[in-house]
Design an enzyme around this catalytic site. Sequence first.
Site, PDB file in Angstrom:
ATOM      1  N   HIS A 146       0.569  -0.812  -0.514  1.00  0.00           N
ATOM      2  CA  HIS A 146      -0.052   0.077  -0.181  1.00  0.00           C
ATOM      3  C   HIS A 146       0.760   1.337  -0.249  1.00  0.00           C
ATOM      4  O   HIS A 146      -0.210   2.382   0.447  1.00  0.00           O
ATOM      5  CB  HIS A 146      -0.733  -0.060   1.344  1.00  0.00           C
ATOM      6  N   HIS A 147       1.937   1.294  -0.064  1.00  0.00           N
ATOM      7  CA  HIS A 147       2.898   2.381   0.379  1.00  0.00           C
ATOM      8  C   HIS A 147       3.772   2.985  -1.783  1.00  0.00           C
ATOM      9  O   HIS A 147       3.470   4.123  -1.759  1.00  0.00           O
ATOM     10  CB  HIS A 147       3.931   2.081   0.807  1.00  0.00           C
ATOM     11  N   ALA A 148       3.851   2.019  -2.729  1.00  0.00           N
ATOM     12  CA  ALA A 148       3.882   2.073  -3.447  1.00  0.00           C
ATOM     13  C   ALA A 148       3.543   4.090  -3.826  1.00  0.00           C
ATOM     14  O   ALA A 148       2.129   3.636  -4.963  1.00  0.00           O
ATOM     15  CB  ALA A 148       4.277   1.129  -4.783  1.00  0.00           C
TER      16      ALA A 148
END
Length: 382
Positions: A146-148
């Site tokens: 969920h960070h990209a």
Amino acid sequence: MDTHSLAARGTTTSAARRPLYLGAEVYRNSSYGRKHPLSIQRVSLATDLTRAMGWLPDEAYLDSPLASVDQLARFHTRDYIAALAKAEADQRVDAETGQRYNLGKLENPVFPEMYRRPATGAGAAILAARLVKDGGLVYSPASGTHHAAPGRASGFCFFNAPVLGILELLDQGLERVLYVDLDAHHGDGVQDAFHDDPRVLTISVHEGARWPYTGKAGDRAGGFARNLPVPAGLNDSELRFLVQQAILPLAAWYKPQAVMLQTGSDALADDPLSRLTLSNNALWEAVLELLDLAPRTIVVGGGGYNPWSVARCWGGIWAVMNGIDPATDPTPEAERLLRSITWERREGRNPPAHWFTTIADAPNEGPVREEVRALVPVVLAT
């Protein structure tokens, strides 16, 4: 939590939808490198454990496809996609490429499957969205990255699988998708992707004083985000309180047509990368509470850096999705699997017996602190 009650409730709801499990063999021998928190096995262990427990019949399992370049470019820039593919092929990045795309450092290292592995997780998220088009329930433990960002790796995440799955749901014409993130770290990449899109409501429960240091209680991005930054030591009672008093009321107001649940297990007490103290029972209960908010539900994994706690937690989530009580003794095959795990960190050199001999952690109930209670009126305020 009354786990027998949990199992009974699951049997009457989600199990009727015949959940599907998405996995792949690319994860089995893949590692970010010996010194990285993701040197451990996770998805393959969870899959093997569910099979060893007798919870995963062959007809429920599907191999995940590799997302195509065009599918990845629905969110990610083509130059970044090409750079990541080249880095995998060359097994190196030059200084300029590394700086531009945040590649080649300890956080997001070069390793043999650095393109194929995240592209498979992204492909699974896209497939999951297609499988629930007419209603359904799908589990993809590898799809919680969920960070990209569109053109940069971030926080161990190379492609943003949740964003790509949600975009596929939106492409089907849905107008209200609820994303709930229970990872110890703020779901910043998903919030940023949909910050001004009323078709997606993002809700993130995360440790407040933890990287990436975003997701403050008053942060609503463009108006369609809600954040619950919790204090260290979050216990089972406090997560239950937030689910019942904040997340469920927000869902009732939003009336989602589809739900994606991100279930990072790094919020568990046995995880080395957070200061939260949940038992896996708390995540299982939260998943059960949220499974039936919409006719289309996708459950994905996320963080988690203790191989025993990840495998037991994610295996238990699949059990809950099938109306099975996960608070049961491991089968002999499952215990052999758990005893075969090795972990080079100090905590793994002399592991406690319950990591081998139980699936469920001991519950960690406790008082609901005022700083947790104070989050509810902030996120519910119009």
